[in-house]
Motif scaffolding. Sequence first.
Motif, PDB file in Angstrom:
ATOM      1  N   GLU A 134       0.652  -1.062   0.088  1.00 51.20           N
ATOM      2  CA  GLU A 134       0.106   0.128   0.044  1.00 51.20           C
ATOM      3  C   GLU A 134       1.005   1.216   0.118  1.00 51.20           C
ATOM      4  OE1 GLU A 134      -0.529  -2.328   2.297  1.00 51.20           O
ATOM      5  OE2 GLU A 134      -2.071  -3.389   1.118  1.00 51.20           O
ATOM      6  N   GLY A 135       2.248   1.084  -0.058  1.00 45.26           N
ATOM      7  CA  GLY A 135       2.980   2.288   0.090  1.00 45.26           C
ATOM      8  C   GLY A 135       3.480   2.820   1.313  1.00 45.26           C
ATOM      9  N   ALA A 136       2.936   2.205   2.524  1.00 45.15           N
ATOM     10  CA  ALA A 136       3.122   2.619   3.938  1.00 45.15           C
ATOM     11  C   ALA A 136       4.734   2.134   4.187  1.00 45.15           C
ATOM     12  CB  ALA A 136       2.261   1.968   4.877  1.00 45.15           C
ATOM     13  N   GLU A 137       5.487   2.870   5.033  1.00 40.53           N
ATOM     14  CA  GLU A 137       6.668   2.643   5.360  1.00 40.53           C
ATOM     15  C   GLU A 137       6.794   2.096   6.672  1.00 40.53           C
ATOM     16  OE1 GLU A 137      10.624   5.204   3.314  1.00 40.53           O
ATOM     17  OE2 GLU A 137       9.345   6.145   5.151  1.00 40.53           O
ATOM     18  N   ALA A 138       7.448   0.985   7.044  1.00 39.86           N
ATOM     19  CA  ALA A 138       7.769   0.386   8.450  1.00 39.86           C
ATOM     20  C   ALA A 138       9.310   0.419   8.556  1.00 39.86           C
ATOM     21  CB  ALA A 138       7.071  -0.681   8.482  1.00 39.86           C
ATOM     22  N   VAL A 139       9.828   0.503  10.027  1.00 34.95           N
ATOM     23  CA  VAL A 139      10.988   0.300  10.339  1.00 34.95           C
ATOM     24  C   VAL A 139      11.118  -1.548  10.025  1.00 34.95           C
ATOM     25  CG1 VAL A 139      12.817   0.556  12.130  1.00 34.95           C
ATOM     26  CG2 VAL A 139      11.175   2.218  11.868  1.00 34.95           C
ATOM     27  N   LYS A 140      12.255  -1.698   9.546  1.00 36.93           N
ATOM     28  CA  LYS A 140      12.850  -3.193   9.575  1.00 36.93           C
ATOM     29  C   LYS A 140      12.987  -3.525  10.718  1.00 36.93           C
ATOM     30  CE  LYS A 140      14.930  -2.978   4.715  1.00 36.93           C
ATOM     31  NZ  LYS A 140      15.943  -3.180   4.346  1.00 36.93           N
ATOM     32  N   PRO A 141      12.668  -4.878  11.258  1.00 33.84           N
ATOM     33  CA  PRO A 141      12.797  -5.353  12.552  1.00 33.84           C
ATOM     34  C   PRO A 141      14.200  -5.197  13.051  1.00 33.84           C
ATOM     35  CG  PRO A 141      11.376  -6.852  11.133  1.00 33.84           C
ATOM     36  CD  PRO A 141      11.884  -5.952  10.545  1.00 33.84           C
ATOM     37  N   LYS A 142      15.258  -5.425  12.292  1.00 33.48           N
ATOM     38  CA  LYS A 142      16.622  -5.482  13.049  1.00 33.48           C
ATOM     39  C   LYS A 142      16.909  -4.095  13.423  1.00 33.48           C
ATOM     40  CE  LYS A 142      20.036  -5.190   9.805  1.00 33.48           C
ATOM     41  NZ  LYS A 142      21.177  -5.614   8.878  1.00 33.48           N
ATOM     42  N   PHE A 143      16.145  -3.052  12.882  1.00 33.95           N
ATOM     43  CA  PHE A 143      16.298  -1.514  13.367  1.00 33.95           C
ATOM     44  C   PHE A 143      15.614  -0.984  14.325  1.00 33.95           C
ATOM     45  CE2 PHE A 143      18.161  -1.947   8.624  1.00 33.95           C
ATOM     46  CZ  PHE A 143      19.569  -1.689   8.846  1.00 33.95           C
ATOM     47  N   LYS A 144      14.654  -1.818  14.707  1.00 29.93           N
ATOM     48  CA  LYS A 144      13.476  -1.329  15.796  1.00 29.93           C
ATOM     49  C   LYS A 144      14.522  -0.924  17.088  1.00 29.93           C
ATOM     50  CE  LYS A 144       9.316  -3.049  13.649  1.00 29.93           C
ATOM     51  NZ  LYS A 144       8.174  -3.968  13.842  1.00 29.93           N
ATOM     52  N   PRO A 145      15.355  -1.725  17.858  1.00 28.87           N
ATOM     53  CA  PRO A 145      15.737  -1.162  18.767  1.00 28.87           C
ATOM     54  C   PRO A 145      16.665  -0.005  18.853  1.00 28.87           C
ATOM     55  CG  PRO A 145      16.200  -3.644  18.519  1.00 28.87           C
ATOM     56  CD  PRO A 145      15.811  -2.955  17.305  1.00 28.87           C
ATOM     57  N   LEU A 146      17.272   0.305  17.658  1.00 25.09           N
ATOM     58  CA  LEU A 146      17.806   1.584  17.254  1.00 25.09           C
ATOM     59  C   LEU A 146      16.890   2.791  17.146  1.00 25.09           C
ATOM     60  CD1 LEU A 146      20.567   2.962  16.899  1.00 25.09           C
ATOM     61  CD2 LEU A 146      20.575   2.445  14.470  1.00 25.09           C
ATOM     62  N   TYR A 147      15.777   2.427  16.439  1.00 21.82           N
ATOM     63  CA  TYR A 147      14.786   3.444  16.428  1.00 21.82           C
ATOM     64  C   TYR A 147      14.179   3.976  17.908  1.00 21.82           C
ATOM     65  CZ  TYR A 147      10.055   4.997  14.975  1.00 21.82           C
ATOM     66  OH  TYR A 147       9.122   5.902  14.735  1.00 21.82           O
ATOM     67  N   LYS A 148      13.927   2.755  18.465  1.00 20.72           N
ATOM     68  CA  LYS A 148      13.544   3.042  19.959  1.00 20.72           C
ATOM     69  C   LYS A 148      14.368   4.057  20.643  1.00 20.72           C
ATOM     70  CE  LYS A 148      10.796   2.503  23.443  1.00 20.72           C
ATOM     71  NZ  LYS A 148      11.375   3.294  24.458  1.00 20.72           N
ATOM     72  N   LEU A 149      15.553   3.768  20.478  1.00 26.69           N
ATOM     73  CA  LEU A 149      16.648   4.658  21.359  1.00 26.69           C
ATOM     74  C   LEU A 149      16.642   6.093  20.880  1.00 26.69           C
ATOM     75  CD1 LEU A 149      19.911   2.415  21.867  1.00 26.69           C
ATOM     76  CD2 LEU A 149      18.163   3.152  23.679  1.00 26.69           C
ATOM     77  N   ILE A 150      16.550   5.982  19.436  1.00 26.06           N
ATOM     78  CA  ILE A 150      16.510   7.395  18.767  1.00 26.06           C
ATOM     79  C   ILE A 150      15.299   8.076  19.315  1.00 26.06           C
ATOM     80  CG2 ILE A 150      16.405   8.661  16.632  1.00 26.06           C
ATOM     81  CD1 ILE A 150      18.532   6.687  15.650  1.00 26.06           C
ATOM     82  N   ALA A 151      14.195   7.445  19.368  1.00 25.13           N
ATOM     83  CA  ALA A 151      12.889   8.014  19.705  1.00 25.13           C
ATOM     84  C   ALA A 151      12.919   8.535  21.020  1.00 25.13           C
ATOM     85  CB  ALA A 151      11.897   7.022  19.400  1.00 25.13           C
ATOM     86  N   ASP A 152      13.630   7.973  21.801  1.00 26.42           N
ATOM     87  CA  ASP A 152      13.926   8.448  23.130  1.00 26.42           C
ATOM     88  C   ASP A 152      14.635   9.939  23.505  1.00 26.42           C
ATOM     89  OD1 ASP A 152      12.023   6.714  24.089  1.00 26.42           O
ATOM     90  OD2 ASP A 152      13.584   5.484  24.653  1.00 26.42           O
ATOM     91  N   MET A 153      15.541  10.269  22.493  1.00 24.68           N
ATOM     92  CA  MET A 153      16.384  11.319  22.267  1.00 24.68           C
ATOM     93  C   MET A 153      15.828  12.840  22.521  1.00 24.68           C
ATOM     94  SD  MET A 153      19.651  10.356  20.141  1.00 24.68           S
ATOM     95  CE  MET A 153      21.184   9.345  20.704  1.00 24.68           C
ATOM     96  N   SER A 154      16.338  13.810  22.764  1.00 18.06           N
ATOM     97  CA  SER A 154      16.008  15.198  22.610  1.00 18.06           C
ATOM     98  C   SER A 154      16.282  15.618  21.287  1.00 18.06           C
ATOM     99  CB  SER A 154      16.574  16.160  23.585  1.00 18.06           C
ATOM    100  OG  SER A 154      18.061  15.920  23.402  1.00 18.06           O
ATOM    101  N   ILE A 155      15.388  16.631  20.911  1.00 15.31           N
ATOM    102  CA  ILE A 155      15.939  17.097  19.369  1.00 15.31           C
ATOM    103  C   ILE A 155      17.451  17.566  19.347  1.00 15.31           C
ATOM    104  CG2 ILE A 155      15.238  19.020  17.892  1.00 15.31           C
ATOM    105  CD1 ILE A 155      13.096  17.073  18.396  1.00 15.31           C
ATOM    106  N   SER A 156      18.121  18.047  20.441  1.00 19.99           N
ATOM    107  CA  SER A 156      19.383  18.301  20.359  1.00 19.99           C
ATOM    108  C   SER A 156      20.359  16.894  20.075  1.00 19.99           C
ATOM    109  CB  SER A 156      19.934  19.080  21.652  1.00 19.99           C
ATOM    110  OG  SER A 156      21.378  19.384  21.514  1.00 19.99           O
ATOM    111  N   GLN A 157      20.062  16.031  20.740  1.00 18.56           N
ATOM    112  CA  GLN A 157      20.613  14.739  20.498  1.00 18.56           C
ATOM    113  C   GLN A 157      20.546  14.267  19.089  1.00 18.56           C
ATOM    114  OE1 GLN A 157      18.840  12.823  23.979  1.00 18.56           O
ATOM    115  NE2 GLN A 157      21.051  12.252  24.721  1.00 18.56           N
TER     116      GLN A 157
END
Length: 372
Positions: A228-251
């Motif tokens: 359908e054209g929707a993007e999703a994070v690949k499973p292997k990158f989800k832990p990294l995505y979670k850490l980044i999501a917890d970061m401040s804008i400056s980080q």
Amino acid sequence: MSAPIDIGSLPGPAQKLVDPSAPPKLQELAARGVAPGLKPADVLAVVVHLAQSERAEVATTARATLAALPAPLLAAALASDLQPAVIDALARASVDKLDVLEKLVTMRRVDLATIEHLARTGTELVTELVATNEARLLAHPRLIELLYMNRATRMSTADRIVDLARRNGLELSGIPAFREAAAALEGELIPEASDEPTPDDVLFAETAALADTLASPAPEDTHEVSDEGAEAVKPKFKPLYKLIADMSISQKVRRAQLGSKEERLLLVRDRNRLVASAVARSPMLQEDDVNLITKNRNVSEEVLRILGSNAEWLKSYTIKRNLVENPKTPLTMSTRLIPLLRDADVRQLAKSKNVTQAIQEAARRHLDRKKQ
């Protein structure tokens, strides 16, 4: 590097030891720090000078001496008024000796080149030491740039020195996304310097470590696209995505500039304009990264505008074509790039349903002009 040893300021016996015509055996002893009658500061000046000797054995011995100076000689020398070249040599040989560096960086004759070297290559504790002298940072803004771009510098320290620059009206071109980094701190509470890393510092370091484990030499996007054209994070990158999501804008802005390819491909999709733009300005970007980014229809117009304004990336034919085909690319930029494409690709654009009508028409106009 600092200026060489000022031989003329040394006492007569020391000048004889560094003279190229001095007996090799005598110079080898001096290279070990054995020079009876000389003050510790002069002994060190002799050793530093001999470390650059054309006599290979003498130079090797002198460098080994600098790496493991006897404690009494070092202590006495640190209490002296050392030449800039001696301070520089000691600083480079003492990267793991914070007590030595603390004395060296405050010496009256320390050379700016020495401080820049420590800011550029220092460990976490060394960069903390350099960052404490705010007066020197403001007098020499290049130090702020080097500290920020040094991956070992704590995130809290990077925030503090960027805020220092921002409050004093400095514009730091050595930080590619300085404006984004400064804007990210607007209204934020900047932590004071501390002996221990802050929780944000720990998060920043953990993210860097995880990103390193995921690094791959082959270009791979961090997302997959559904039917359908929707993007999703690949499973292997989800832990990294979670850490980044917890970061401040400056980080995120700093990781965008210093992080791995995988981090950049996650951060370029960030909803915050400052973060995504920082990715586009990152000095770590490679052509493979830019190929993936310019092909992606979910990145922002601002990201494509920044990348499309970079002459280095426009050397790539694929990137030029990606920019023209991407509907998020500013129309003025796309139409300017169409004449740079091959005729076969322009003909395809003129009838493609995957590009905007404006691009189709621009492609047709270009083809018509070529027929005239």
